[in-house]
Write a protein that holds these residues in place. Structure first.
Motif, mmCIF file in Angstrom:
data_model
loop_
_atom_site.group_PDB
_atom_site.id
_atom_site.type_symbol
_atom_site.label_atom_id
_atom_site.label_comp_id
_atom_site.label_asym_id
_atom_site.label_seq_id
_atom_site.Cartn_x
_atom_site.Cartn_y
_atom_site.Cartn_z
ATOM 1 N N ILE A 4 66.469 -22.036 20.533
ATOM 2 C CA ILE A 4 65.581 -21.506 19.485
ATOM 3 C C ILE A 4 64.335 -20.966 20.199
ATOM 4 O O ILE A 4 63.728 -21.697 21.000
ATOM 5 C CB ILE A 4 65.144 -22.650 18.524
ATOM 6 C CG1 ILE A 4 66.351 -23.350 17.876
ATOM 7 C CG2 ILE A 4 64.118 -22.165 17.502
ATOM 8 C CD1 ILE A 4 67.011 -22.614 16.751
ATOM 9 N N PRO A 5 63.944 -19.703 19.934
ATOM 10 C CA PRO A 5 62.768 -19.160 20.639
ATOM 11 C C PRO A 5 61.497 -19.931 20.293
ATOM 12 O O PRO A 5 61.254 -20.245 19.131
ATOM 13 C CB PRO A 5 62.687 -17.713 20.125
ATOM 14 C CG PRO A 5 63.572 -17.642 18.934
ATOM 15 C CD PRO A 5 64.562 -18.743 19.018
ATOM 16 N N SER A 6 60.722 -20.251 21.334
ATOM 17 C CA SER A 6 59.514 -21.034 21.080
ATOM 18 C C SER A 6 58.264 -20.186 21.290
ATOM 19 O O SER A 6 58.282 -19.184 22.024
ATOM 20 C CB SER A 6 59.479 -22.277 21.976
ATOM 21 O OG SER A 6 59.187 -21.919 23.291
ATOM 22 N N VAL A 7 57.203 -20.584 20.635
ATOM 23 C CA VAL A 7 55.915 -19.892 20.745
ATOM 24 C C VAL A 7 55.470 -19.928 22.208
ATOM 25 O O VAL A 7 55.596 -20.954 22.871
ATOM 26 C CB VAL A 7 54.881 -20.624 19.846
ATOM 27 C CG1 VAL A 7 53.460 -20.193 20.174
ATOM 28 C CG2 VAL A 7 55.182 -20.355 18.382
ATOM 29 N N GLY A 54 60.036 -18.804 26.192
ATOM 30 C CA GLY A 54 60.974 -19.898 26.439
ATOM 31 C C GLY A 54 61.727 -20.301 25.173
ATOM 32 O O GLY A 54 61.618 -19.664 24.126
ATOM 33 N N TYR A 55 62.476 -21.353 25.331
ATOM 34 C CA TYR A 55 63.351 -21.795 24.241
ATOM 35 C C TYR A 55 63.267 -23.298 24.047
ATOM 36 O O TYR A 55 62.940 -24.042 24.963
ATOM 37 C CB TYR A 55 64.803 -21.403 24.547
ATOM 38 C CG TYR A 55 65.019 -19.913 24.487
ATOM 39 C CD1 TYR A 55 65.339 -19.309 23.283
ATOM 40 C CD2 TYR A 55 64.849 -19.122 25.617
ATOM 41 C CE1 TYR A 55 65.511 -17.927 23.204
ATOM 42 C CE2 TYR A 55 65.013 -17.744 25.550
ATOM 43 C CZ TYR A 55 65.348 -17.150 24.344
ATOM 44 O OH TYR A 55 65.503 -15.810 24.263
ATOM 45 N N LEU A 77 55.803 -24.774 16.555
ATOM 46 C CA LEU A 77 56.341 -24.578 17.909
ATOM 47 C C LEU A 77 57.368 -23.447 17.968
ATOM 48 O O LEU A 77 57.759 -22.993 19.041
ATOM 49 C CB LEU A 77 57.016 -25.867 18.404
ATOM 50 C CG LEU A 77 56.145 -27.126 18.478
ATOM 51 C CD1 LEU A 77 56.968 -28.319 18.925
ATOM 52 C CD2 LEU A 77 54.969 -26.891 19.433
ATOM 53 N N VAL A 78 57.836 -23.015 16.793
ATOM 54 C CA VAL A 78 58.933 -22.035 16.738
ATOM 55 C C VAL A 78 58.361 -20.624 16.619
ATOM 56 O O VAL A 78 57.419 -20.387 15.853
ATOM 57 C CB VAL A 78 59.840 -22.339 15.518
ATOM 58 C CG1 VAL A 78 60.924 -21.293 15.360
ATOM 59 C CG2 VAL A 78 60.437 -23.738 15.639
ATOM 60 N N ASP A 79 58.940 -19.681 17.380
ATOM 61 C CA ASP A 79 58.517 -18.286 17.277
ATOM 62 C C ASP A 79 59.328 -17.626 16.157
ATOM 63 O O ASP A 79 60.404 -17.067 16.386
ATOM 64 C CB ASP A 79 58.751 -17.563 18.616
ATOM 65 C CG ASP A 79 58.139 -16.181 18.599
ATOM 66 O OD1 ASP A 79 57.800 -15.685 17.504
ATOM 67 O OD2 ASP A 79 57.982 -15.595 19.686
ATOM 68 N N TRP A 80 58.793 -17.710 14.943
ATOM 69 C CA TRP A 80 59.532 -17.242 13.765
ATOM 70 C C TRP A 80 59.745 -15.735 13.780
ATOM 71 O O TRP A 80 60.662 -15.237 13.123
ATOM 72 C CB TRP A 80 58.812 -17.681 12.486
ATOM 73 C CG TRP A 80 58.803 -19.178 12.347
ATOM 74 C CD1 TRP A 80 57.770 -20.026 12.631
ATOM 75 C CD2 TRP A 80 59.895 -20.024 11.936
ATOM 76 N NE1 TRP A 80 58.146 -21.334 12.419
ATOM 77 C CE2 TRP A 80 59.439 -21.362 11.992
ATOM 78 C CE3 TRP A 80 61.206 -19.785 11.527
ATOM 79 C CZ2 TRP A 80 60.246 -22.449 11.658
ATOM 80 C CZ3 TRP A 80 62.013 -20.864 11.187
ATOM 81 C CH2 TRP A 80 61.536 -22.172 11.260
ATOM 82 N N LYS A 81 58.911 -14.996 14.521
ATOM 83 C CA LYS A 81 59.076 -13.531 14.575
ATOM 84 C C LYS A 81 60.413 -13.169 15.227
ATOM 85 O O LYS A 81 60.983 -12.131 14.988
ATOM 86 C CB LYS A 81 57.935 -12.893 15.384
ATOM 87 C CG LYS A 81 56.599 -12.895 14.642
ATOM 88 C CD LYS A 81 55.585 -11.992 15.301
ATOM 89 C CE LYS A 81 55.078 -12.494 16.639
ATOM 90 N NZ LYS A 81 54.356 -13.769 16.643
#
Ligand code: FAD
Ligand code: FES
Length: 265
Positions: free
Chosen positions: A238-241, A244-245, A259-263
């Motif tokens: 899952i892409p992280s802010v 990284g993942y 913590l999650v890069d929702w974009k």
């Protein structure tokens, strides 16, 4: 600690449209399980399919493990054929579950996202903690006729006072589950200590953005394809802010939404 065992199927009954409740005898896993954690389950006693499938822990009853699942493809079709008395390989409990410590949390479930949140609701009820609950689904037909607390087949929505919303307006509010959630977040004195959400990714994204807008802590349970369930294959990234993942099976499936890069989702 994750435990691997051959679990006896106690029952495997239909409780909704293409939705089944599986009860497995798995005391060591049931005793250790926390809401939001999951298990990896081999869906048939034979060699095919080789890969296990991930399922949230829907509840525990004594030494029994409850799994609420929807038939999607080959694996879950086979699982729906499992007969009482047969044995399936299962390992867990896996991953990070929900933190239930917040003051009056709001549980937000979409569709099958009800599976882990019903377990969270049960644990909150057991300790007498107040919470609010929101349940979004496509239509009345998608209702799951199962109440894991009373076991009497009653609807969650009616028995537990879940704030319902349906996309076709056939039950609860006409619209998306984020609408009653927004109304609650707008009420200053009524703001939840945290929002705990599980459901389809677009719903989780909308809930995460809403919580960010109102500066309310948000825990999201993310589904990702999982081959191993134990951090080795990186299939569940899952892409992280900040780049990284995060691995949904290790750092999740429940992750702090910030913590999650929702974009990128
Ligand atoms: C941590 C976690 C917990 C889960 N908990 C539950 C649960 O409690 N109840 C439940 O019904 N399902 C749950 N799922 C989804 C479940 O694992 C998939 O539906 C299942 O693996 C599909 O297997 P299949 O062989 O039937 O389908 P496949 O033939 O593998 O795929 C059929 C369809 O399902 C989709 N699919 C496959 N895997 C996933 C997945 N991981 N997430 C979303 N869609 C998927 C595919 O894209 C495809 O469209 C969970 C998934 C994860 C990662
Ligand atoms: S499923 Fe293999 S690393 Fe997460």
């Amino acid at each position: 600690m994750s435990i691997s065992l051959k679990a006896k199927v106690m029952s495997n009954q239909p409780v909704g449209p293409e939705i089944f409740l599986l009860t497995l005898e798995a005391p060591a896993i049931a005793d250790a399980a926390r809401p939001g954690q999951f298990v990896m389950l081999r869906v048939s006693p034979g060699p095919d399919p080789l890969l296990a499938r991930p399922f949230s822990i829907h509840g525990v009853e004594g030494g029994k493990l409850l799994i609420l699942y929807q038939v999607k493809g080959k694996g879950t079709k086979l699982l729906a054929q499992a007969r009482p008395g047969s044995e399936l390989l299962v390992w867990g409990p896996l991953g990070r579950g929900f933190d239930l410590a917040a003051e009056r949390p709001a549980l937000v479930a979409g569709g099958m996202g009800i599976a882990p949140l019903a377990f969270a609701a049960e644990r909150l009820e057991e300790r007498g903690a107040a919470f609010d609950a929101f349940y979004g689904l496509a239509s009345k037909e998608a209702f799951i006729a199962w109440d894991s607390v009373s076991g009497d087949g009653a609807f969650f929505l009616e028995d537990w006072g879940w704030n319902g919303a349906s996309e076709d307006g056939s039950v609860g509010l006409h619209g998306l589950v984020t609408e009653p959630l927004r109304t609650r977040l707008e009420q200053d004195g009524e703001r939840p200590g945290a929002v705990l959400a599980c459901g389809p990714l677009p719903m989780l994204k909308a809930v995460a953005l809403l919580c960010a807008e109102f500066e309310v802590a948000c825990q999201t349970s993310l589904e990702a394809p999982m081959a191993c369930g134990v951090g080795a294959c990186l299939g569940c990234a899952i892409p992280s802010v900040g780049g990284g993942y995060l691995r949904a099976c290790q750092e999740g499936p429940v992750m702090d939404a910030s913590l999650v890069d929702w974009k990128k989702i």
